[in-house]
Design a protein around this motif. Structure first.
Motif, PDB file in Angstrom:
ATOM      1  N   THR A   1       1.141 -43.510 -20.694  1.00 28.12           N
ATOM      2  CA  THR A   1       1.468 -44.177 -19.434  1.00 28.12           C
ATOM      3  C   THR A   1       2.703 -43.465 -18.865  1.00 28.12           C
ATOM      4  O   THR A   1       3.415 -42.786 -19.612  1.00 28.12           O
ATOM      5  CB  THR A   1       1.800 -45.667 -19.651  1.00 28.12           C
ATOM      6  OG1 THR A   1       3.000 -45.751 -20.425  1.00 28.12           O
ATOM      7  CG2 THR A   1       0.649 -46.406 -20.326  1.00 28.12           C
ATOM      8  N   PRO A   2       2.978 -43.632 -17.582  1.00 27.78           N
ATOM      9  CA  PRO A   2       4.190 -43.003 -17.027  1.00 27.78           C
ATOM     10  C   PRO A   2       5.453 -43.451 -17.784  1.00 27.78           C
ATOM     11  O   PRO A   2       6.336 -42.635 -18.047  1.00 27.78           O
ATOM     12  CB  PRO A   2       4.215 -43.489 -15.578  1.00 27.78           C
ATOM     13  CG  PRO A   2       2.790 -43.767 -15.255  1.00 27.78           C
ATOM     14  CD  PRO A   2       2.180 -44.270 -16.536  1.00 27.78           C
ATOM     15  N   HIS A   3       5.516 -44.726 -18.166  1.00 20.66           N
ATOM     16  CA  HIS A   3       6.683 -45.236 -18.893  1.00 20.66           C
ATOM     17  C   HIS A   3       6.848 -44.513 -20.229  1.00 20.66           C
ATOM     18  O   HIS A   3       7.943 -44.099 -20.594  1.00 20.66           O
ATOM     19  CB  HIS A   3       6.549 -46.749 -19.108  1.00 20.66           C
ATOM     20  CG  HIS A   3       7.702 -47.348 -19.849  1.00 20.66           C
ATOM     21  ND1 HIS A   3       8.952 -47.492 -19.282  1.00 20.66           N
ATOM     22  CD2 HIS A   3       7.796 -47.807 -21.131  1.00 20.66           C
ATOM     23  CE1 HIS A   3       9.764 -48.021 -20.179  1.00 20.66           C
ATOM     24  NE2 HIS A   3       9.094 -48.232 -21.310  1.00 20.66           N
ATOM     25  N   GLU A   4       5.729 -44.383 -20.971  1.00 23.38           N
ATOM     26  CA  GLU A   4       5.771 -43.697 -22.266  1.00 23.38           C
ATOM     27  C   GLU A   4       6.180 -42.233 -22.114  1.00 23.38           C
ATOM     28  O   GLU A   4       6.843 -41.679 -22.982  1.00 23.38           O
ATOM     29  CB  GLU A   4       4.394 -43.766 -22.946  1.00 23.38           C
ATOM     30  CG  GLU A   4       3.987 -45.151 -23.386  1.00 23.38           C
ATOM     31  CD  GLU A   4       2.521 -45.240 -23.805  1.00 23.38           C
ATOM     32  OE1 GLU A   4       2.171 -46.226 -24.475  1.00 23.38           O
ATOM     33  OE2 GLU A   4       1.719 -44.340 -23.459  1.00 23.38           O
ATOM     34  N   ALA A   5       5.797 -41.619 -20.972  1.00 26.18           N
ATOM     35  CA  ALA A   5       6.108 -40.201 -20.736  1.00 26.18           C
ATOM     36  C   ALA A   5       7.471 -40.014 -20.070  1.00 26.18           C
ATOM     37  O   ALA A   5       7.900 -38.880 -19.839  1.00 26.18           O
ATOM     38  CB  ALA A   5       5.021 -39.574 -19.871  1.00 26.18           C
ATOM     39  N   GLY A   6       8.150 -41.124 -19.745  1.00 31.13           N
ATOM     40  CA  GLY A   6       9.449 -41.029 -19.079  1.00 31.13           C
ATOM     41  C   GLY A   6       9.335 -40.552 -17.636  1.00 31.13           C
ATOM     42  O   GLY A   6      10.230 -39.889 -17.119  1.00 31.13           O
ATOM     43  N   MET A   7       8.237 -40.899 -16.993  1.00 34.65           N
ATOM     44  CA  MET A   7       7.995 -40.484 -15.600  1.00 34.65           C
ATOM     45  C   MET A   7       7.891 -41.722 -14.719  1.00 34.65           C
ATOM     46  O   MET A   7       7.511 -42.782 -15.195  1.00 34.65           O
ATOM     47  CB  MET A   7       6.697 -39.670 -15.518  1.00 34.65           C
ATOM     48  CG  MET A   7       6.694 -38.432 -16.391  1.00 34.65           C
ATOM     49  SD  MET A   7       5.067 -37.682 -16.552  1.00 34.65           S
ATOM     50  CE  MET A   7       4.959 -36.796 -15.012  1.00 34.65           C
ATOM     51  N   THR A   8       8.232 -41.565 -13.456  1.00 39.86           N
ATOM     52  CA  THR A   8       8.103 -42.696 -12.531  1.00 39.86           C
ATOM     53  C   THR A   8       7.232 -42.300 -11.343  1.00 39.86           C
ATOM     54  O   THR A   8       7.286 -41.160 -10.872  1.00 39.86           O
ATOM     55  CB  THR A   8       9.476 -43.172 -12.004  1.00 39.86           C
ATOM     56  OG1 THR A   8      10.160 -42.056 -11.441  1.00 39.86           O
ATOM     57  CG2 THR A   8      10.312 -43.777 -13.105  1.00 39.86           C
ATOM     58  N   LEU A   9       6.466 -43.262 -10.873  1.00 39.41           N
ATOM     59  CA  LEU A   9       5.623 -43.050  -9.697  1.00 39.41           C
ATOM     60  C   LEU A   9       6.468 -43.215  -8.439  1.00 39.41           C
ATOM     61  O   LEU A   9       7.305 -44.116  -8.367  1.00 39.41           O
ATOM     62  CB  LEU A   9       4.480 -44.070  -9.673  1.00 39.41           C
ATOM     63  CG  LEU A   9       3.313 -43.801 -10.603  1.00 39.41           C
ATOM     64  CD1 LEU A   9       2.427 -45.025 -10.709  1.00 39.41           C
ATOM     65  CD2 LEU A   9       2.515 -42.615 -10.111  1.00 39.41           C
ATOM     66  N   ARG A  10       6.242 -42.365  -7.459  1.00 41.39           N
ATOM     67  CA  ARG A  10       6.967 -42.452  -6.183  1.00 41.39           C
ATOM     68  C   ARG A  10       6.518 -43.655  -5.364  1.00 41.39           C
ATOM     69  O   ARG A  10       7.308 -44.263  -4.662  1.00 41.39           O
ATOM     70  CB  ARG A  10       6.759 -41.169  -5.377  1.00 41.39           C
ATOM     71  CG  ARG A  10       7.410 -39.996  -6.047  1.00 41.39           C
ATOM     72  CD  ARG A  10       7.044 -38.682  -5.368  1.00 41.39           C
ATOM     73  NE  ARG A  10       8.064 -37.729  -5.769  1.00 41.39           N
ATOM     74  CZ  ARG A  10       8.804 -37.042  -4.926  1.00 41.39           C
ATOM     75  NH1 ARG A  10       8.630 -37.163  -3.641  1.00 41.39           N
ATOM     76  NH2 ARG A  10       9.717 -36.222  -5.372  1.00 41.39           N
ATOM     77  N   THR A  11       5.234 -43.970  -5.432  1.00 35.20           N
ATOM     78  CA  THR A  11       4.700 -45.139  -4.730  1.00 35.20           C
ATOM     79  C   THR A  11       3.708 -45.844  -5.639  1.00 35.20           C
ATOM     80  O   THR A  11       3.079 -45.215  -6.488  1.00 35.20           O
ATOM     81  CB  THR A  11       3.962 -44.756  -3.420  1.00 35.20           C
ATOM     82  OG1 THR A  11       2.908 -43.838  -3.745  1.00 35.20           O
ATOM     83  CG2 THR A  11       4.888 -44.122  -2.401  1.00 35.20           C
ATOM     84  N   LYS A  12       3.580 -47.132  -5.444  1.00 35.15           N
ATOM     85  CA  LYS A  12       2.624 -47.902  -6.234  1.00 35.15           C
ATOM     86  C   LYS A  12       1.229 -47.673  -5.653  1.00 35.15           C
ATOM     87  O   LYS A  12       1.016 -47.872  -4.449  1.00 35.15           O
ATOM     88  CB  LYS A  12       2.985 -49.387  -6.170  1.00 35.15           C
ATOM     89  CG  LYS A  12       2.095 -50.238  -7.027  1.00 35.15           C
ATOM     90  CD  LYS A  12       2.500 -51.687  -7.004  1.00 35.15           C
ATOM     91  CE  LYS A  12       1.519 -52.445  -7.878  1.00 35.15           C
ATOM     92  NZ  LYS A  12       1.755 -53.829  -7.945  1.00 35.15           N
ATOM     93  N   PRO A  13       0.281 -47.253  -6.482  1.00 33.04           N
ATOM     94  CA  PRO A  13      -1.058 -46.992  -5.948  1.00 33.04           C
ATOM     95  C   PRO A  13      -1.766 -48.271  -5.517  1.00 33.04           C
ATOM     96  O   PRO A  13      -1.663 -49.304  -6.179  1.00 33.04           O
ATOM     97  CB  PRO A  13      -1.788 -46.329  -7.121  1.00 33.04           C
ATOM     98  CG  PRO A  13      -1.026 -46.705  -8.340  1.00 33.04           C
ATOM     99  CD  PRO A  13       0.384 -46.970  -7.904  1.00 33.04           C
ATOM    100  N   LYS A  14      -2.439 -48.202  -4.372  1.00 34.80           N
ATOM    101  CA  LYS A  14      -3.213 -49.338  -3.872  1.00 34.80           C
ATOM    102  C   LYS A  14      -4.348 -48.817  -3.008  1.00 34.80           C
ATOM    103  O   LYS A  14      -4.320 -47.672  -2.556  1.00 34.80           O
ATOM    104  CB  LYS A  14      -2.323 -50.300  -3.086  1.00 34.80           C
ATOM    105  CG  LYS A  14      -1.682 -49.682  -1.861  1.00 34.80           C
ATOM    106  CD  LYS A  14      -0.802 -50.677  -1.148  1.00 34.80           C
ATOM    107  CE  LYS A  14      -0.214 -50.031   0.101  1.00 34.80           C
ATOM    108  NZ  LYS A  14       0.584 -50.935   0.887  1.00 34.80           N
TER     109      LYS A  14
END
Length: 176
Positions: A141-154
């Protein structure tokens, strides 16, 4: 012999916001189309928005074209469906930009919650990612990889709703 360029008057490069019968801003059109709608009686000026607009002088009439018009014709809304989750539509939604680093090169699709961990192929779980970020994230997951999403997908919204939201944001910003 050189051909003379036809110069269009500045007023003919203007745009007009069109509202539905129930006052929902639905689109922006060029002034020529607005003139045709007004003359045909298919639209009316919206005077409550102020007296801003343009005076158009034609051989047989002088017409004031406001910045905002309202359709007077009853037209049922066209049916719109959320597009399928595919590469073309996800790239369009994400503006052809990696949702992790902002790169616009070597783009792929990434499942935020990997499919191997129960993630589904839905609008809320698929984002655009560059090859580098996708490989770096791997099966985590992004959290496990230490990455953050720029926008929440919808899922994408109806184009009219998107235009209305943008229109009212612009109006709020211009009156601050």
């Amino acid at each position: 012999m050189t051909q003379a360029k036809h110069l269009e008057p500045e007023v003919l490069r203007q745009t007009v916001v069109v509202f539905s019968q129930n006052y929902l801003p639905i689109c922006r059109i060029n002034i020529k189309r607005a003139i045709a709608l007004l003359i045909a009686g298919r639209a009316e000026p919206l005077s409550y928005m102020g007296d801003r607009g343009w005076q158009v002088i034609a051989p047989r009439l002088v017409l004031f074209v406001p910045e905002h018009i309202r359709l007077t014709i009853g037209k049922t809304e066209r049916l719109w469906r959320v597009p399928p989750v595919n590469r073309k539509e996800v790239l369009r939604r994400d503006n052809h930009t990696c949702q992790y680093c902002g790169s616009v090169k070597h783009l792929t699709l990434d499942h935020v919650l990997p499919r191997s961990k129960g993630g589904s192929h839905t609008w809320e779980n698929v984002v655009t990612a560059c090859e580098r970020c996708n490989q770096s994230k791997g099966d985590r997951t992004p959290h496990e990889a230490g990455m953050t999403l720029r926008t929440k997908p919808k899922a994408p919204v109806h184009p009219t709703v998107a235009f209305a939201e943008q229109f009212w944001r612009e109006q709020k910003g211009s009156h601050s």
